[in-house]
Enzyme design. Sequence first.
Site, PDB file in Angstrom:
ATOM      1  N   HIS A  53      41.292  33.692  45.709  1.00  0.00           N
ATOM      2  CA  HIS A  53      42.303  32.716  45.301  1.00  0.00           C
ATOM      3  C   HIS A  53      42.103  31.363  45.956  1.00  0.00           C
ATOM      4  O   HIS A  53      42.469  30.337  45.376  1.00  0.00           O
ATOM      5  CB  HIS A  53      43.709  33.292  45.418  1.00  0.00           C
ATOM      6  CG  HIS A  53      44.005  34.099  44.197  1.00  0.00           C
ATOM      7  ND1 HIS A  53      44.383  33.507  43.013  1.00  0.00           N
ATOM      8  CD2 HIS A  53      43.809  35.399  43.935  1.00  0.00           C
ATOM      9  CE1 HIS A  53      44.449  34.440  42.084  1.00  0.00           C
ATOM     10  NE2 HIS A  53      44.118  35.595  42.618  1.00  0.00           N
TER      11      HIS A  53
ATOM     12  N   ARG B 259      49.331  36.505  29.688  1.00  0.00           N
ATOM     13  CA  ARG B 259      48.913  37.770  30.306  1.00  0.00           C
ATOM     14  C   ARG B 259      50.133  38.408  30.954  1.00  0.00           C
ATOM     15  O   ARG B 259      50.865  37.744  31.683  1.00  0.00           O
ATOM     16  CB  ARG B 259      47.842  37.521  31.365  1.00  0.00           C
ATOM     17  CG  ARG B 259      47.484  38.817  32.091  1.00  0.00           C
ATOM     18  CD  ARG B 259      46.345  38.639  33.031  1.00  0.00           C
ATOM     19  NE  ARG B 259      46.733  37.955  34.242  1.00  0.00           N
ATOM     20  CZ  ARG B 259      45.883  37.613  35.211  1.00  0.00           C
ATOM     21  NH1 ARG B 259      44.598  37.885  35.064  1.00  0.00           N
ATOM     22  NH2 ARG B 259      46.301  37.017  36.287  1.00  0.00           N
TER      23      ARG B 259
ATOM     24  N   GLU C  89      38.017  43.536  32.486  1.00  0.00           N
ATOM     25  CA  GLU C  89      37.817  43.273  33.913  1.00  0.00           C
ATOM     26  C   GLU C  89      37.184  44.466  34.617  1.00  0.00           C
ATOM     27  O   GLU C  89      36.750  44.361  35.755  1.00  0.00           O
ATOM     28  CB  GLU C  89      39.168  42.995  34.588  1.00  0.00           C
ATOM     29  CG  GLU C  89      39.937  41.870  33.958  1.00  0.00           C
ATOM     30  CD  GLU C  89      41.217  41.562  34.703  1.00  0.00           C
ATOM     31  OE1 GLU C  89      41.203  40.628  35.507  1.00  0.00           O
ATOM     32  OE2 GLU C  89      42.219  42.266  34.488  1.00  0.00           O
TER      33      GLU C  89
ATOM     34  N   ASN D 130      36.229  37.397  37.220  1.00  0.00           N
ATOM     35  CA  ASN D 130      36.451  37.525  38.667  1.00  0.00           C
ATOM     36  C   ASN D 130      36.518  39.001  39.044  1.00  0.00           C
ATOM     37  O   ASN D 130      35.829  39.471  39.947  1.00  0.00           O
ATOM     38  CB  ASN D 130      37.765  36.850  39.086  1.00  0.00           C
ATOM     39  CG  ASN D 130      37.878  35.430  38.568  1.00  0.00           C
ATOM     40  OD1 ASN D 130      36.868  34.823  38.251  1.00  0.00           O
ATOM     41  ND2 ASN D 130      39.092  34.920  38.471  1.00  0.00           N
ATOM     42  N   ASP D 131      37.377  39.721  38.325  1.00  0.00           N
ATOM     43  CA  ASP D 131      37.496  41.145  38.639  1.00  0.00           C
ATOM     44  C   ASP D 131      36.307  41.930  38.093  1.00  0.00           C
ATOM     45  O   ASP D 131      35.842  42.871  38.737  1.00  0.00           O
ATOM     46  CB  ASP D 131      38.815  41.699  38.091  1.00  0.00           C
ATOM     47  CG  ASP D 131      39.964  41.398  39.043  1.00  0.00           C
ATOM     48  OD1 ASP D 131      39.793  41.595  40.252  1.00  0.00           O
ATOM     49  OD2 ASP D 131      41.015  40.931  38.576  1.00  0.00           O
TER      50      ASP D 131
ATOM     51  N   ARG E 206      36.552  40.997  46.119  1.00  0.00           N
ATOM     52  CA  ARG E 206      36.406  39.559  45.876  1.00  0.00           C
ATOM     53  C   ARG E 206      36.950  38.703  47.020  1.00  0.00           C
ATOM     54  O   ARG E 206      36.708  37.512  47.076  1.00  0.00           O
ATOM     55  CB  ARG E 206      37.057  39.173  44.536  1.00  0.00           C
ATOM     56  CG  ARG E 206      38.547  39.302  44.500  1.00  0.00           C
ATOM     57  CD  ARG E 206      39.072  39.276  43.071  1.00  0.00           C
ATOM     58  NE  ARG E 206      39.689  38.023  42.709  1.00  0.00           N
ATOM     59  CZ  ARG E 206      40.407  37.829  41.595  1.00  0.00           C
ATOM     60  NH1 ARG E 206      40.572  38.819  40.737  1.00  0.00           N
ATOM     61  NH2 ARG E 206      40.943  36.675  41.319  1.00  0.00           N
TER      62      ARG E 206
ATOM     63  N   CYS F 274      38.080  34.007  30.668  1.00  0.00           N
ATOM     64  CA  CYS F 274      39.110  33.248  31.385  1.00  0.00           C
ATOM     65  C   CYS F 274      38.924  33.380  32.890  1.00  0.00           C
ATOM     66  O   CYS F 274      39.751  32.908  33.661  1.00  0.00           O
ATOM     67  CB  CYS F 274      40.512  33.677  30.969  1.00  0.00           C
ATOM     68  SG  CYS F 274      40.881  35.384  31.374  1.00  0.00           S
TER      69      CYS F 274
END
Length: 580
Positions: free
Chosen positions: A206, A343, A432, A455-456, A466, A505
């Site tokens: 993040h 989402r 993901e 990302n995931d 991550r 995304c």
Amino acid sequence: MRTIVQTLPGSASTDQSEIGRTFAGVGVSPGRIIGSILLMPQAVREPAVGESLTEGTSPEEASTALRTAAKAVQTNLTARSVGAFGAGREVLEATALMANDPMLVKAAIKLIINGASPERAIWDAAASVAEMLHNLGGYMAERATDVLDVRGRIVAELRGVPAPGIPYSDTPFILIAEDLAPADTATLDPAKVIALVTSSGGPQSHTAIIARALGLPAVVAAVGVTALANGTRIFVDGAAGTILVDPGADEVALATAWETSSAALAAFDGTGRLQDGHLVPLLSNVGGSKDAVKAAAAGAEGVGLLRTEFCFLERDTEPSIAEQVEAYRGVFDAFPGKKVVVRTLDAGADKPLPFLTDASEPNPALGVRGYRTDFTSPGVLERQLTAIAQAAEGTQAHVWVMAPMISTAEEAEHFASLCSAAGLATPGVMIEVPSAALTAASILEHVDFVSLGTNDLTQYAMAADRQLGPLAALNTPWQPAVLHLIRLTVNGSRDEGHDKPVGVCGEAAADPALAVVLVGLGVATLSMTARALSSVAAVLASVTLPEAQQLAKLALTAHSATDARRLVREQLPILNTLGL
Ligand code: PEP
Ligand code: MG
């Protein structure tokens, strides 16, 4: 446009033994900048249970010390709120009020009279006040967080150590931290923080997402950087991932050139396309209506990811349907006639929501998160879908809805049935989890679109958390294995006679070079922080579809993530021209 901070080489605050030292991390947000650093203070340690007044200190003296500390914290926060902006200002004002709240101070003094140290007294008094506020629910429950924030500040003041949270300075600085939490963003003033460097965190953490959203040059996983002293002057290269202590004339020239080239980058004109006219809609990732308004102003062609959990971070009770409707409608209203992909709550792991997730899970990233919270908290998802449908009524946005952390076609089918029951016409899911990428064709029998959460997807494909700095090199979507999973997803979307859209995304979409590869792999739309729109648009416009496909092949067949990135970047000279 941020100004590079220039002080004399070898400035007084720079430890002479550190001069010329370099640190290598992972560049997550481009930009070259020089400035003095401020370190994020350590979290405040809880005073020992039962800690009592020190010998020779009377309860009166301790009470005075507490009052003085509470007043000092209030004065400091009030002064800061004057120069703050938006949500940060509101947070600071609310916290300042709480710092000298008579009920809180009186409750602590009572405990001091009974023999507690002022630190322990304020700790326990704040805990009781927070619990009371929490039990009152609604607006009052939200103030519980302010009380706990204030207690840390008062304890720090009593101990004479720096206050917790983002440090404050009158002059711009480079923030050095171990890692940042999403909640830290509220008080991060982009006019003061000119770059971010963390010793931990990965490219999809993040901290990285925050840095890109704010357009700050940033490096993560720069091991050892937190040992530098406050005031040290450094050069940060957010593309290369390097840091140099006490930069010289060469780095000053690089920082100046970056400022000039970023000023020259044309604003996004609102239509993402390749050089040959192939359209690639560029959408934005938003966390609420304020972001959405900014994204619309930046030319975003819609919203590709509304992170609904960001509307309710820090909440420990489920938001009501009415609150949710208000939060979502603000986003829909910013995009009349455009697509907005909502989402559903992605709680868990690095984004805990106390009303949904269990903080004691041994492996939160592999635990009950995202769509899976429906297994343990049935009803929350259905109420959220009801709220989305109500918010969509009467707006002109084209509302699509998707679930995070889907692993199987059955889950996708279940989610689609809930959407249909709520009257939501366009259900989709995020890809993901590698199992979802491998079974995209079956998943797409039940839903209308998929969106790759790279990302995931990267963290699960590489089995690399991550958030962990030491695993940052594994945790990049340039990994050929991740690119293969993306290609499999696209292939799956074209199977079984259907041709349904695949978007991205995750943060990969905001990397202009990787964006070219994603389009070459067959991805239809890209969604990113609004700040990245102009650079991604400029680089996409420099290639044709066959060229993008060629670059995708190059990346897929590379031996490593580093090779894939290097080989593709070598073919895109515009990156150098624009300093990206
Ligand atoms: C992702 O995983 O790529 C994603 C977009 O979701 P988040 O970063 O919010 O987990
Ligand atoms: Mg995700």
